[in-house]
Design a protein around this motif. Sequence first.
Motif, PDB file in Angstrom:
ATOM      1  N   CYS A   1       4.870  57.671  16.547  1.00 46.62           N
ATOM      2  CA  CYS A   1       4.066  56.488  16.219  1.00 46.62           C
ATOM      3  C   CYS A   1       3.823  55.670  17.479  1.00 46.62           C
ATOM      4  O   CYS A   1       4.764  55.349  18.198  1.00 46.62           O
ATOM      5  CB  CYS A   1       4.771  55.621  15.184  1.00 46.62           C
ATOM      6  SG  CYS A   1       3.875  54.075  14.889  1.00 46.62           S
TER       7      CYS A   1
ATOM      8  N   GLU B   1      -1.898  64.569   6.439  1.00 46.94           N
ATOM      9  CA  GLU B   1      -2.289  65.881   6.958  1.00 46.94           C
ATOM     10  C   GLU B   1      -1.122  66.841   7.074  1.00 46.94           C
ATOM     11  O   GLU B   1      -1.230  68.012   6.723  1.00 46.94           O
ATOM     12  CB  GLU B   1      -2.921  65.734   8.350  1.00 46.94           C
ATOM     13  CG  GLU B   1      -4.241  65.004   8.373  1.00 46.94           C
ATOM     14  CD  GLU B   1      -5.343  65.793   7.679  1.00 46.94           C
ATOM     15  OE1 GLU B   1      -5.564  66.960   8.083  1.00 46.94           O
ATOM     16  OE2 GLU B   1      -5.968  65.254   6.733  1.00 46.94           O
ATOM     17  N   GLU B   2       0.011  66.349   7.576  1.00 45.62           N
ATOM     18  CA  GLU B   2       1.092  67.282   7.913  1.00 45.62           C
ATOM     19  C   GLU B   2       2.172  67.386   6.854  1.00 45.62           C
ATOM     20  O   GLU B   2       2.835  68.402   6.735  1.00 45.62           O
ATOM     21  CB  GLU B   2       1.755  66.866   9.240  1.00 45.62           C
ATOM     22  CG  GLU B   2       0.839  67.005  10.426  1.00 45.62           C
ATOM     23  CD  GLU B   2       1.479  66.460  11.691  1.00 45.62           C
ATOM     24  OE1 GLU B   2       2.710  66.607  11.850  1.00 45.62           O
ATOM     25  OE2 GLU B   2       0.740  65.864  12.507  1.00 45.62           O
TER      26      GLU B   2
ATOM     27  N   ARG C   1      -7.473  59.769  14.619  1.00 44.30           N
ATOM     28  CA  ARG C   1      -7.057  60.486  15.825  1.00 44.30           C
ATOM     29  C   ARG C   1      -7.809  60.017  17.074  1.00 44.30           C
ATOM     30  O   ARG C   1      -7.432  60.349  18.181  1.00 44.30           O
ATOM     31  CB  ARG C   1      -7.227  61.991  15.626  1.00 44.30           C
ATOM     32  CG  ARG C   1      -6.062  62.581  14.845  1.00 44.30           C
ATOM     33  CD  ARG C   1      -6.303  64.013  14.498  1.00 44.30           C
ATOM     34  NE  ARG C   1      -7.402  64.158  13.534  1.00 44.30           N
ATOM     35  CZ  ARG C   1      -7.769  65.319  13.003  1.00 44.30           C
ATOM     36  NH1 ARG C   1      -7.161  66.428  13.349  1.00 44.30           N
ATOM     37  NH2 ARG C   1      -8.756  65.361  12.133  1.00 44.30           N
TER      38      ARG C   1
ATOM     39  N   VAL D   1      -2.518  55.738  12.259  1.00 41.10           N
ATOM     40  CA  VAL D   1      -2.166  57.019  12.868  1.00 41.10           C
ATOM     41  C   VAL D   1      -1.109  57.743  12.039  1.00 41.10           C
ATOM     42  O   VAL D   1      -1.238  58.936  11.721  1.00 41.10           O
ATOM     43  CB  VAL D   1      -1.676  56.803  14.325  1.00 41.10           C
ATOM     44  CG1 VAL D   1      -1.202  58.113  14.922  1.00 41.10           C
ATOM     45  CG2 VAL D   1      -2.773  56.174  15.171  1.00 41.10           C
ATOM     46  N   CYS D   2      -0.063  57.014  11.660  1.00 35.76           N
ATOM     47  CA  CYS D   2       1.013  57.640  10.885  1.00 35.76           C
ATOM     48  C   CYS D   2       0.547  57.982   9.466  1.00 35.76           C
ATOM     49  O   CYS D   2       0.943  59.000   8.898  1.00 35.76           O
ATOM     50  CB  CYS D   2       2.226  56.718  10.809  1.00 35.76           C
ATOM     51  SG  CYS D   2       3.038  56.515  12.400  1.00 35.76           S
TER      52      CYS D   2
ATOM     53  N   ARG E   1      -1.244  61.207   9.727  1.00 34.16           N
ATOM     54  CA  ARG E   1      -0.319  62.335   9.952  1.00 34.16           C
ATOM     55  C   ARG E   1       0.451  62.684   8.696  1.00 34.16           C
ATOM     56  O   ARG E   1       0.679  63.850   8.379  1.00 34.16           O
ATOM     57  CB  ARG E   1       0.693  61.962  11.053  1.00 34.16           C
ATOM     58  CG  ARG E   1       0.393  62.614  12.383  1.00 34.16           C
ATOM     59  CD  ARG E   1       1.577  62.452  13.314  1.00 34.16           C
ATOM     60  NE  ARG E   1       2.562  63.514  13.160  1.00 34.16           N
ATOM     61  CZ  ARG E   1       3.782  63.461  13.692  1.00 34.16           C
ATOM     62  NH1 ARG E   1       4.154  62.395  14.391  1.00 34.16           N
ATOM     63  NH2 ARG E   1       4.617  64.461  13.521  1.00 34.16           N
TER      64      ARG E   1
END
Length: 644
Positions: free
Chosen positions: A148, A188-189, A246, A181-182, A185
């Motif tokens: 982060c 997505e992840e 991103r 951002v987190c 993620r």
Amino acid sequence: MESQPSFEQLIKEDRATRDSRKWRGSLLEYLELVRADPSITKLAHARVFGMITRGGSRDILETDEPRVKRLYKDDALKVYDFFRDEFFGIEKTISQIVRYFHSASLKGEESRQVLYLMGPVGSGKSSLSEKLQRGLEGLDPIYAIEGCPMFEEPLHLLPRHLRKEFEKMLGVHIEGDLCPVCRFRLKEEFGTRYEEFPVVAKYFSKRNRVGVGVVPPVDPNNQDTSVLIGSEDISKLDVYSEGDPRVLDLNGALNVGNRGMVEFIEVFKNETEYLHAMITATQEKIIPAPGRHGMVYVDTVIVAHSNEAEWQKFKADHTNEAILDRIVVVKVPYNLRLSEEVKIYQKIIRNSDFRAHVAPHTLEVASMFAILSRLEPSNKCDLMTKLKLYNGEEVVEKGKTKKLDVQELRDDTKREGMFGISTRFIMKALDNALSDNVEGNCINPINVREALINMVKEADLPDDTRKGHLEFLQDVLHKEYLELLEKEITKAFVYSYMEQAESLFQNYLDHAEAYVNKTKVKDRNTKEELTPDEGFLKSIEEQIATIGSAADGFRQEGIAYLWAGSRGGEKISYRSYEPLKEAIEKKLMSSVREISRVITKARTRDEDQSSKYDTMVQNLLENGYCPSCVHVVLKYAANNLWKD
Ligand SMILES: Nc1ncnc2c1ncn2[C@@H]1O[C@H](COP(=O)(O)OP(=O)(O)OP(=O)(O)O)[C@@H](O)[C@H]1O
Ligand SMILES: [Mg+2]
């Protein structure tokens, strides 16, 4: 030197300790850490408050220094170990700073306000802010979501609908939401498996921009908010669609200062729009993300500073009212206590490459000048008297201590401490004095006063200020220093008069003891019984301003102290008991003064005089003078002090 580790060993050990402090785990593991110690989730203000107070504090009156007791008898001031070794004479300012952090740590209104330090140049604003930053760097690591850009609190990963339950289980309050951002993620992840998201331990670091952000004043023609809130990476805009997090570079000061603090240097040099981000960051605890990415939660202490002129200008503008309301102003005035001013220069010298001899009274004389320039005139006393009273000294005038209340003197002033000569000006003078005396490699009151005079003459100052400063230097301080010097030289001569000192001491003891025990004194020679000679006792005690009822106590204490010493097998001499030693030396001085004058000035000395002179020089050398300055001051004394 043998015990020095090899380079290899040193590096290995360092790596081992660093590794042992590293931590990486999943959110699930982190939850266990929080359960074991909920304090690791502290918000920024509470973390700083804990950092300041964990070293402990004590009441300013818990001291053996009578001067401090006298000065602060009506104040309930605390001295914090965290600041103690580096900051001097600004205990009030520091206690206001601590109070701010205290309320803020309890999530009071202060936690949503900017801490603003306002004071003249060189009063220590930047140093206070840096001290807090260094404090953070010394703390245990914080836990943050791995990767982060804002080192977010991992608890942000917990979904809203479960937070209440987690709060109950963990005994903490969860505040704030994931940064874009987190959030991206996570989606997505990890999908819904947020508990697997990795968490790492992170150390605060100003250099690496972890938890400490700094905002220097920005050129008004080039005010780009990216310094505060980061930007979109244009090169990535080709790769990712608009609105894709991103592309975000969340590397502004308010981003990297999340969890810790953000410092705004010379804050009001910035445009008002610029300040709005600062205000929303404290007030709402959110900042905009660059581009179209919504808002980002931040938790940080905002410390801003500037000088009074900028503050007044800013305050005068009514459009700034909303901002003004969100600022806690703490004044950082110059220190006004002589003893503390000296400590400031000792500290700066210690931390610098300055490697010259500093003659006795050098820093004192320079500090006196600095403080005199900072005082407002009073109709109750002259400025030198005020300086001494502010230093907690008893000022004796015409045989009586001056009865002036320091608090009253302070109450009469308006802007005292907010103007005058800065610490930096004094440091420059010390440097200049040294470069004028490279071969002596020594600064002393004489060359420092000269350097100050030259600097004042050249400085860009209003005429009357310059005149006032020169008067301090050429007149007030000149006299004050000569007085100091006369005492010092005379005192050094007193050592040639040991025998007289001892016999005064013996006599004093005999008479004081008889006085205390209500007995007679037996004359050592005639064996005659005499009543204790109170007049003689008084003539000694008044040398150190011990008069009236205090004298009785002084006699008793002195006797008791010396008795205890002699019972312990100590050899008692006139030097055994400091207050009495001082009194006896002073008493002797009056008779020695004349002789020192003659001997110091004399071009030729007879044998006895030479030996006394050498003893005096030797004594000065033992008391902090170096071979270079001892001659400078003696010559100065001969030329100025004892003019025929
Ligand atoms: N009361 C004090 N106690 C200890 N050190 C002090 C004090 N006041 C000033 N100093 C020292 O004086 C020097 C100058 O202080 P600093 O740079 O913090 O001032 P400043 O208020 O930020 O000035 P400016 O407004 O010019 O930026 C530093 O070395 C600082 O540590
Ligand atoms: Mg500064």
